[in-house]
Enzyme design. Structure first.
Site, PDB file in Angstrom:
ATOM      1  N   ASP B 119       0.826  -1.196   0.000  1.00  0.00           N
ATOM      2  CA  ASP B 119       0.000   0.000   0.000  1.00  0.00           C
ATOM      3  C   ASP B 119       0.863   1.249   0.000  1.00  0.00           C
ATOM      4  OD1 ASP B 119      -2.048   1.793   0.235  1.00  0.00           O
ATOM      5  OD2 ASP B 119      -2.509   1.345   2.321  1.00  0.00           O
ATOM      6  N   ASP B 313      -2.132   6.125  -6.363  1.00  0.00           N
ATOM      7  CA  ASP B 313      -2.407   5.229  -5.239  1.00  0.00           C
ATOM      8  C   ASP B 313      -2.453   3.773  -5.702  1.00  0.00           C
ATOM      9  OD1 ASP B 313      -3.153   4.236  -2.777  1.00  0.00           O
ATOM     10  OD2 ASP B 313      -5.262   4.784  -2.982  1.00  0.00           O
TER      11      ASP B 313
END
Lengths: 31, 404
Positions: B119, B313
């Protein structure tokens, strides 16, 4: 905010050069 | 844009949902700091597949992540006591979303392997850990620090402890951490250090969360690898080893593998400036200036993107655009696709087509243009989200508000 998600990043070599404050994109990085 | 992007992709429809898989690491330049990246729910994943979410669930979780990013940004920007902050939930951590991509890391001595979500939007790496007060069922045996000869606790007086967003002190003066995600998933436990094995590189004294109490939407993964910008992330911790450089490639399908590498760039890469935003300190921002469809730039002012800001992202699935930009993209895309029958919308995806009666399809190219003259001409698999041959959707969505 505008968000670039992971579907659009598929197959790019995405390089995070955090120290030099730059992000790179290279096509066809994986299958 | 026309010269760089080309105009169309012509695709064999049978290839859209190919079942063959190639799960080996892309072998260009195998390196000691390169890990295989696989889709969490695909055939290359070692995780059990019985809990695979539906496309609707996956897109709902994706919206949860996007909402939490907007919420955090708004919360940080709102004046103290302002009316906006009164409307926000107390919990404004970033949602995990569907956490699509996983890597396998090693922890401890001797090394034990763990499958973790990677992440770029969060910082602290953590894994479920013994003793467990409350752990969900995971794929691998739990990390047991007492079985590792290189494990040590971290004192709560340490800078490493006080740097965390949420930390406290145990009765024995060791550091306790808590991470609350925007979807109400949470992990809490001890901040510890041990040897991290990343591919064949060994990183001693790596600081991470030993999660004694973990709950939420983690599925069967063993934890999370945080690649954000803040001091707790693996990127910051390994500054001396890898110079704060990392790269990845996400595979085009869940039946193939990509990579995550620390400390290396890649050939043939065009660079655009990286920006930061103090309201979202973990995220990586950049300057999106335009979008082209079929080689034609959409008639949009660059401020449409720069005013709200643009972030990159790994944990959001579908790209989100300001309402005017999405309307222009959709309108242009639909003009190119008038030959194909439309299909019902799929959650947030409102531009879908039925390719059932076609052997090949011709789809306009889409390119993202960034500051510094960088053009990212999207792969075909980055343009359509293919739920089935009869429901292939434009893989972009609009934000509700231009200020989002």
């Amino acid at each position: 905010v505008v968000i670039i998600g992971n579907v659009q990043q598929r197959r790019f070599n995405v390089v995070y050069d955090v120290g030099n404050l730059k992000i790179g994109f290279g096509a066809n990085g994986c299958s | 844009a026309r010269g760089l992007a080309g105009e169309h992709h012509v695709i064999d429809v049978k290839s859209l949902l190919s079942t063959s898989s190639n799960c080996s690491l892309p072998d260009k330049g195998a390196s000691p700091s390169k890990l295989k990246v696989v889709h969490r729910h695909g055939p290359c994943s070692s995780l059990p597949r019985q809990n695979k979410p539906s496309h609707l669930q996956l897109l709902r979780q994706d919206q949860s992540r996007v909402d939490s990013i907007h919420c955090r940004s708004a919360a940080a920007a709102a004046p103290v006591g302002g009316s906006l902050s009164a409307k926000l939930p107390a919990n404004t951590g970033t949602s995990l979303g569907s956490g699509n991509y996983i890597v396998t890391i090693g922890l401890g001595t001797p090394k034990k392997s763990f499958s973790v979500v990677f992440d770029t939007g969060s910082d602290l790496t953590w894994t479920q850990c013994l003793p467990c007060d409350s752990c969900y069922t995971q794929n691998d045996p739990l990390y047991d620090p007492t079985q590792s000869s290189t494990f040590t606790n971290i004192s709560c007086n340490s800078n490493y402890c006080t740097q965390l967003d949420q930390s406290s002190c145990s009765s024995t003066s060791t550091c306790l951490y808590q991470v609350q995600y925007g979807d109400n998933s949470q992990t809490q436990g001890s901040l510890i250090q041990d040897t991290l094995t990343f591919s064949s590189d060994s990183i001693p004294n790596f600081r991470f969360g030993c999660g004694h109490d973990n709950s939420g939407l983690f599925g069967k993964v063993d934890g999370l690898l945080g690649l954000g910008r803040e001091p707790a992330s693996i990127v910051s911790q390994t500054d001396q080893l890898y110079g704060k450089v990392f790269s990845y490639c996400l595979p085009s399908t869940s039946s193939a593998a990509g990579y995550l590498e620390l400390g290396s760039t890649a050939a043939g890469v065009q660079y655009t400036p990286m920006l930061t935003n103090q309201n979202l300190p973990s995220f990586y921002f950049l300057n999106l200036v335009a979008i082209s469809v079929g080689g034609q730039k959409l008639a949009l002012s660059p401020t449409v993107f720069s005013n709200p800001g643009t972030l990159l992202d790994s944990g959001t699935v579908i790209s989100r655009l300001p309402p005017t930009a999405y309307a222009a993209l959709r309108s242009s895309f639909r003009r190119y696709m008038t030959n194909y029958p439309t299909a019902p919308a799929l959650s947030i995806l409102d531009t879908c087509y039925d390719f059932t009666n076609y052997q090949t399809v011709k789809v306009p190219s889409i390119a993202l243009l960034f500051g510094g003259g960088v053009t990212a001409n999207l792969d075909f698999k980055g343009i359509l989200y293919v739920a089935s041959i009869s429901q292939a959707c434009l893989a972009f969505a609009g934000n509700n508000d231009a200020g989002d």
